[in-house]
Scaffold this motif. Sequence first.
Motif, PDB file in Angstrom:
ATOM      1  N   PRO A 112      70.743  13.084  -3.359  1.00  0.00           N
ATOM      2  CA  PRO A 112      71.290  12.728  -4.675  1.00  0.00           C
ATOM      3  C   PRO A 112      70.218  12.167  -5.617  1.00  0.00           C
ATOM      4  O   PRO A 112      69.555  11.170  -5.294  1.00  0.00           O
ATOM      5  CB  PRO A 112      72.335  11.660  -4.341  1.00  0.00           C
ATOM      6  CG  PRO A 112      72.791  12.010  -2.961  1.00  0.00           C
ATOM      7  CD  PRO A 112      71.540  12.481  -2.274  1.00  0.00           C
ATOM      8  N   GLY A 113      70.021  12.824  -6.744  1.00  0.00           N
ATOM      9  CA  GLY A 113      69.074  12.349  -7.743  1.00  0.00           C
ATOM     10  C   GLY A 113      67.635  12.365  -7.292  1.00  0.00           C
ATOM     11  O   GLY A 113      66.787  11.703  -7.906  1.00  0.00           O
ATOM     12  N   LEU A 114      67.304  13.122  -6.265  1.00  0.00           N
ATOM     13  CA  LEU A 114      65.968  13.063  -5.665  1.00  0.00           C
ATOM     14  C   LEU A 114      64.890  13.667  -6.562  1.00  0.00           C
ATOM     15  O   LEU A 114      63.722  13.304  -6.473  1.00  0.00           O
ATOM     16  CB  LEU A 114      65.981  13.780  -4.315  1.00  0.00           C
ATOM     17  CG  LEU A 114      64.857  13.468  -3.336  1.00  0.00           C
ATOM     18  CD1 LEU A 114      64.867  12.012  -2.930  1.00  0.00           C
ATOM     19  CD2 LEU A 114      64.981  14.360  -2.093  1.00  0.00           C
ATOM     20  N   GLY A 115      65.279  14.589  -7.443  1.00  0.00           N
ATOM     21  CA  GLY A 115      64.280  15.267  -8.255  1.00  0.00           C
ATOM     22  C   GLY A 115      63.494  16.270  -7.426  1.00  0.00           C
ATOM     23  O   GLY A 115      63.660  16.354  -6.203  1.00  0.00           O
ATOM     24  N   ARG A 116      62.618  17.012  -8.093  1.00  0.00           N
ATOM     25  CA  ARG A 116      61.880  18.061  -7.387  1.00  0.00           C
ATOM     26  C   ARG A 116      60.412  18.068  -7.763  1.00  0.00           C
ATOM     27  O   ARG A 116      60.047  17.944  -8.941  1.00  0.00           O
ATOM     28  CB  ARG A 116      62.468  19.440  -7.670  1.00  0.00           C
ATOM     29  CG  ARG A 116      63.905  19.606  -7.219  1.00  0.00           C
ATOM     30  CD  ARG A 116      64.285  21.065  -7.185  1.00  0.00           C
ATOM     31  NE  ARG A 116      63.572  21.778  -6.129  1.00  0.00           N
ATOM     32  CZ  ARG A 116      63.614  23.107  -5.973  1.00  0.00           C
ATOM     33  NH1 ARG A 116      64.306  23.836  -6.818  1.00  0.00           N
ATOM     34  NH2 ARG A 116      62.946  23.680  -4.973  1.00  0.00           N
ATOM     35  N   SER A 117      59.586  18.211  -6.770  1.00  0.00           N
ATOM     36  CA  SER A 117      58.176  18.515  -6.904  1.00  0.00           C
ATOM     37  C   SER A 117      57.793  19.251  -5.629  1.00  0.00           C
ATOM     38  O   SER A 117      58.558  19.258  -4.657  1.00  0.00           O
ATOM     39  CB  SER A 117      57.334  17.248  -7.061  1.00  0.00           C
ATOM     40  OG  SER A 117      57.346  16.489  -5.852  1.00  0.00           O
ATOM     41  N   GLU A 118      56.633  19.885  -5.620  1.00  0.00           N
ATOM     42  CA  GLU A 118      56.222  20.566  -4.395  1.00  0.00           C
ATOM     43  C   GLU A 118      56.151  19.588  -3.230  1.00  0.00           C
ATOM     44  O   GLU A 118      56.558  19.904  -2.107  1.00  0.00           O
ATOM     45  CB  GLU A 118      54.869  21.246  -4.597  1.00  0.00           C
ATOM     46  CG  GLU A 118      54.918  22.462  -5.495  1.00  0.00           C
ATOM     47  CD  GLU A 118      53.582  23.181  -5.547  1.00  0.00           C
ATOM     48  OE1 GLU A 118      52.702  22.865  -4.701  1.00  0.00           O
ATOM     49  OE2 GLU A 118      53.410  24.057  -6.409  1.00  0.00           O
ATOM     50  N   GLU A 119      55.655  18.393  -3.516  1.00  0.00           N
ATOM     51  CA  GLU A 119      55.493  17.404  -2.458  1.00  0.00           C
ATOM     52  C   GLU A 119      56.837  16.887  -1.952  1.00  0.00           C
ATOM     53  O   GLU A 119      57.055  16.776  -0.741  1.00  0.00           O
ATOM     54  CB  GLU A 119      54.637  16.247  -2.957  1.00  0.00           C
ATOM     55  CG  GLU A 119      54.235  15.269  -1.863  1.00  0.00           C
ATOM     56  CD  GLU A 119      53.251  14.231  -2.357  1.00  0.00           C
ATOM     57  OE1 GLU A 119      52.718  13.477  -1.508  1.00  0.00           O
ATOM     58  OE2 GLU A 119      53.006  14.149  -3.581  1.00  0.00           O
ATOM     59  N   SER A 120      57.744  16.580  -2.871  1.00  0.00           N
ATOM     60  CA  SER A 120      59.039  16.062  -2.434  1.00  0.00           C
ATOM     61  C   SER A 120      59.858  17.138  -1.723  1.00  0.00           C
ATOM     62  O   SER A 120      60.566  16.855  -0.746  1.00  0.00           O
ATOM     63  CB  SER A 120      59.819  15.488  -3.619  1.00  0.00           C
ATOM     64  OG  SER A 120      60.146  16.486  -4.569  1.00  0.00           O
ATOM     65  N   ASP A 121      59.763  18.382  -2.194  1.00  0.00           N
ATOM     66  CA  ASP A 121      60.457  19.474  -1.506  1.00  0.00           C
ATOM     67  C   ASP A 121      59.948  19.629  -0.072  1.00  0.00           C
ATOM     68  O   ASP A 121      60.725  19.803   0.870  1.00  0.00           O
ATOM     69  CB  ASP A 121      60.259  20.792  -2.254  1.00  0.00           C
ATOM     70  CG  ASP A 121      61.149  20.925  -3.479  1.00  0.00           C
ATOM     71  OD1 ASP A 121      61.916  19.988  -3.773  1.00  0.00           O
ATOM     72  OD2 ASP A 121      61.080  21.988  -4.144  1.00  0.00           O
ATOM     73  N   ARG A 122      58.643  19.565   0.075  1.00  0.00           N
ATOM     74  CA  ARG A 122      58.054  19.689   1.415  1.00  0.00           C
ATOM     75  C   ARG A 122      58.488  18.533   2.313  1.00  0.00           C
ATOM     76  O   ARG A 122      58.787  18.720   3.495  1.00  0.00           O
ATOM     77  CB  ARG A 122      56.540  19.750   1.307  1.00  0.00           C
ATOM     78  CG  ARG A 122      55.822  20.003   2.631  1.00  0.00           C
ATOM     79  CD  ARG A 122      54.367  20.375   2.409  1.00  0.00           C
ATOM     80  NE  ARG A 122      53.662  19.337   1.660  1.00  0.00           N
ATOM     81  CZ  ARG A 122      53.230  19.486   0.398  1.00  0.00           C
ATOM     82  NH1 ARG A 122      53.452  20.619  -0.249  1.00  0.00           N
ATOM     83  NH2 ARG A 122      52.594  18.511  -0.210  1.00  0.00           N
ATOM     84  N   LEU A 123      58.566  17.344   1.736  1.00  0.00           N
ATOM     85  CA  LEU A 123      59.031  16.175   2.488  1.00  0.00           C
ATOM     86  C   LEU A 123      60.445  16.394   3.013  1.00  0.00           C
ATOM     87  O   LEU A 123      60.743  16.104   4.178  1.00  0.00           O
ATOM     88  CB  LEU A 123      58.994  14.936   1.601  1.00  0.00           C
ATOM     89  CG  LEU A 123      59.700  13.703   2.163  1.00  0.00           C
ATOM     90  CD1 LEU A 123      58.877  13.071   3.272  1.00  0.00           C
ATOM     91  CD2 LEU A 123      59.996  12.695   1.067  1.00  0.00           C
ATOM     92  N   VAL A 124      61.328  16.894   2.159  1.00  0.00           N
ATOM     93  CA  VAL A 124      62.709  17.132   2.581  1.00  0.00           C
ATOM     94  C   VAL A 124      62.751  18.116   3.742  1.00  0.00           C
ATOM     95  O   VAL A 124      63.466  17.899   4.730  1.00  0.00           O
ATOM     96  CB  VAL A 124      63.554  17.665   1.395  1.00  0.00           C
ATOM     97  CG1 VAL A 124      64.942  18.102   1.889  1.00  0.00           C
ATOM     98  CG2 VAL A 124      63.699  16.589   0.327  1.00  0.00           C
ATOM     99  N   ARG A 125      61.995  19.190   3.643  1.00  0.00           N
ATOM    100  CA  ARG A 125      62.010  20.181   4.722  1.00  0.00           C
ATOM    101  C   ARG A 125      61.475  19.603   6.034  1.00  0.00           C
ATOM    102  O   ARG A 125      62.035  19.851   7.104  1.00  0.00           O
ATOM    103  CB  ARG A 125      61.198  21.414   4.298  1.00  0.00           C
ATOM    104  CG  ARG A 125      61.833  22.175   3.140  1.00  0.00           C
ATOM    105  CD  ARG A 125      61.191  23.533   2.957  1.00  0.00           C
ATOM    106  NE  ARG A 125      59.815  23.464   2.516  1.00  0.00           N
ATOM    107  CZ  ARG A 125      59.430  23.453   1.236  1.00  0.00           C
ATOM    108  NH1 ARG A 125      60.335  23.475   0.265  1.00  0.00           N
ATOM    109  NH2 ARG A 125      58.146  23.419   0.916  1.00  0.00           N
TER     110      ARG A 125
END
Length: 289
Positions: A112-125
């Motif tokens: 929720p509300g996490l936003g997106r960047s290449e780094e944050s997307d990679r963290l989620v995965r």
Amino acid sequence: MKAPVYLNQSVVKGWLPARPEEGHKGTFGKVDIVAGSEGYTGAPVLAARAAVRGGTGLVFLQVPRSVYPIIAVKCDEAMPSPLPDREGKVSGDALAPILERAEGCDAVLIGPGLGRSEESDRLVREAAERLEKPLVLDADGLNAVSGHITILRGRKSPTVLTPHDGEFARLTGHWPGENRQAEALALAEQTGAVVVLKGHRTVIAEPGSSLCVNTTGNAGMAKGGSGDVLAGLTVSLLAQGMDAFHAAAAAVWVHGRAGDLCRDELGQRAMTPGDLIARFGAVLKPLED
């Protein structure tokens, strides 16, 4: 495909776990929520409040360090803590504290509300692959795994996905068609996850052809933040020991029923996502009697 179960109060009441008189905070589960970014400080708070109101014993909220002061002052019952961040979004350095916190919890919500960047997307995965606890992916948690949904099949614990139509399209490459039940079930089979395809008559599907269709809710709920409330309630019921399919279905029904109470009391235009949380008690109490 099996005939779907149409949700109602009697069905949901039969699923909710009892709350033993001798229970304590640990008895009723611990939740970890990873959420928020600059410009999106309401979503994590709504999710955390919903998890608390849903009956969880302890709710932890991990947010980017840059927005921690804003979110901390909004939290009374949930316990926020700062995560390493970069430009207002969680950074790759946040993985270790997320895994550490999750180790002591019973269920995790990311998105929720996490936003997106290449780094944050990679963290989620990376978190989705390594977490060994039941996991709810919502909002930008879903967007982060778009194009990488095969990682979900390798998870050792249950997963719940909560896409609206746009997020479903990003996950699958196409918009859901008229047969939403078949679409939800196909995604469930592909990922091994419980899928909550949100919208009018939300569909809940799990691999193996089990389906539920919701019968509550109204257009007044079509406002930013309503999905965060649903995600928080879902992870709350997961942490209390419900299996992923029944936790997701029960959360959808309770969420929609709370929306119907808001509509009746406030009207569809004036009701807010926070109002949904305030009506959880009126919906859940009859399920306990």
